[in-house]
Design a protein around this motif. Structure first.
Motif, short mmCIF file in Angstrom:
data_model
loop_
_atom_site.label_atom_id
_atom_site.label_comp_id
_atom_site.label_asym_id
_atom_site.label_seq_id
_atom_site.Cartn_x
_atom_site.Cartn_y
_atom_site.Cartn_z
N MET A 224 0.83 -1.19 0.00
CA MET A 224 0.00 0.00 0.00
C MET A 224 0.87 1.25 0.00
O MET A 224 0.53 2.24 -0.66
CB MET A 224 -0.93 -0.03 1.20
CG MET A 224 -1.97 1.05 1.20
SD MET A 224 -3.17 0.76 2.51
CE MET A 224 -4.41 1.88 2.04
N LEU A 225 1.98 1.23 0.71
CA LEU A 225 2.85 2.41 0.75
C LEU A 225 3.46 2.71 -0.61
O LEU A 225 3.60 3.88 -0.98
CB LEU A 225 3.95 2.22 1.80
CG LEU A 225 3.50 2.28 3.25
CD1 LEU A 225 4.67 2.00 4.18
CD2 LEU A 225 2.89 3.62 3.57
N SER A 226 3.79 1.66 -1.35
CA SER A 226 4.38 1.90 -2.67
C SER A 226 3.36 2.54 -3.61
O SER A 226 3.71 3.43 -4.40
CB SER A 226 4.92 0.60 -3.25
OG SER A 226 3.88 -0.32 -3.45
N SER A 227 2.12 2.11 -3.53
CA SER A 227 1.12 2.71 -4.42
C SER A 227 0.79 4.14 -4.00
O SER A 227 0.54 5.00 -4.85
CB SER A 227 -0.13 1.85 -4.50
OG SER A 227 -0.68 1.65 -3.23
N ILE A 228 0.80 4.42 -2.70
CA ILE A 228 0.60 5.80 -2.25
C ILE A 228 1.77 6.66 -2.73
O ILE A 228 1.57 7.80 -3.17
CB ILE A 228 0.46 5.88 -0.72
CG1 ILE A 228 -0.89 5.31 -0.30
CG2 ILE A 228 0.61 7.31 -0.21
CD1 ILE A 228 -1.11 5.26 1.19
N ALA A 229 2.97 6.11 -2.68
CA ALA A 229 4.15 6.84 -3.17
C ALA A 229 4.02 7.12 -4.66
O ALA A 229 4.41 8.21 -5.13
CB ALA A 229 5.42 6.05 -2.87
N THR B 104 -5.10 0.65 -3.34
CA THR B 104 -5.00 1.89 -2.56
C THR B 104 -6.01 2.92 -3.03
O THR B 104 -6.62 3.63 -2.22
CB THR B 104 -3.58 2.46 -2.66
OG1 THR B 104 -2.67 1.47 -2.19
CG2 THR B 104 -3.43 3.71 -1.84
#
Length: 118
Positions: free
Chosen positions: A1-6, A53
């Motif tokens: 999820m953090l990679s897609s938010i990034a 995300t």
């Protein structure tokens, strides 16, 4: 999820940079969305990375309107003073946008020679 938010925030930052450096009168997040759309068309698996995300963000979209509500409350006196003008502008701009959309659809139908039966 953090990679897609990034990824999403990266496109927003790139869009903001393009907007500020070129002076284009388009908000950076809008430019970022267009760039992301173009990336989706070029790289098929990118949409699969961002989709989970994006679903969570869309499900909780109402939370993103809290700052706007706070801004309205902060400028309450302005809305009392200029509320009629704001409402007239909102209504007229909505009507104009709907009319322009309708005429564009009619023009495109004529241009593409689309009939009602199609």
């Amino acid at each position: 999820m953090l990679s897609s938010i990034a990824i999403v925030l990266g496109y927003q930052v790139v869009g903001e940079l393009i907007s500020r450096l070129t002076g284009i009168p388009v908000p950076g997040p809008v430019i970022g969305m267009v760039l992301m759309l173009l990336s989706f068309l070029v790289k098929d698996n990118l949409i699969g990375i961002v989709r989970p995300t994006a679903g969570v963000l869309l499900a909780n979209l109402s939370l993103l309107f809290v700052p706007a509500g706070v801004g309205i409350m902060r400028h309450g006196q302005r809305f009392l003073d200029e509320g009629v003008g704001i409402m007239v502008t909102l209504v007229l701009s909505t009507i104009i946008a709907m009319l322009v959309t309708a005429y564009v659809i009619i023009a495109v139908e004529k241009w593409m020679k689309i009939k009602d039966e199609d």
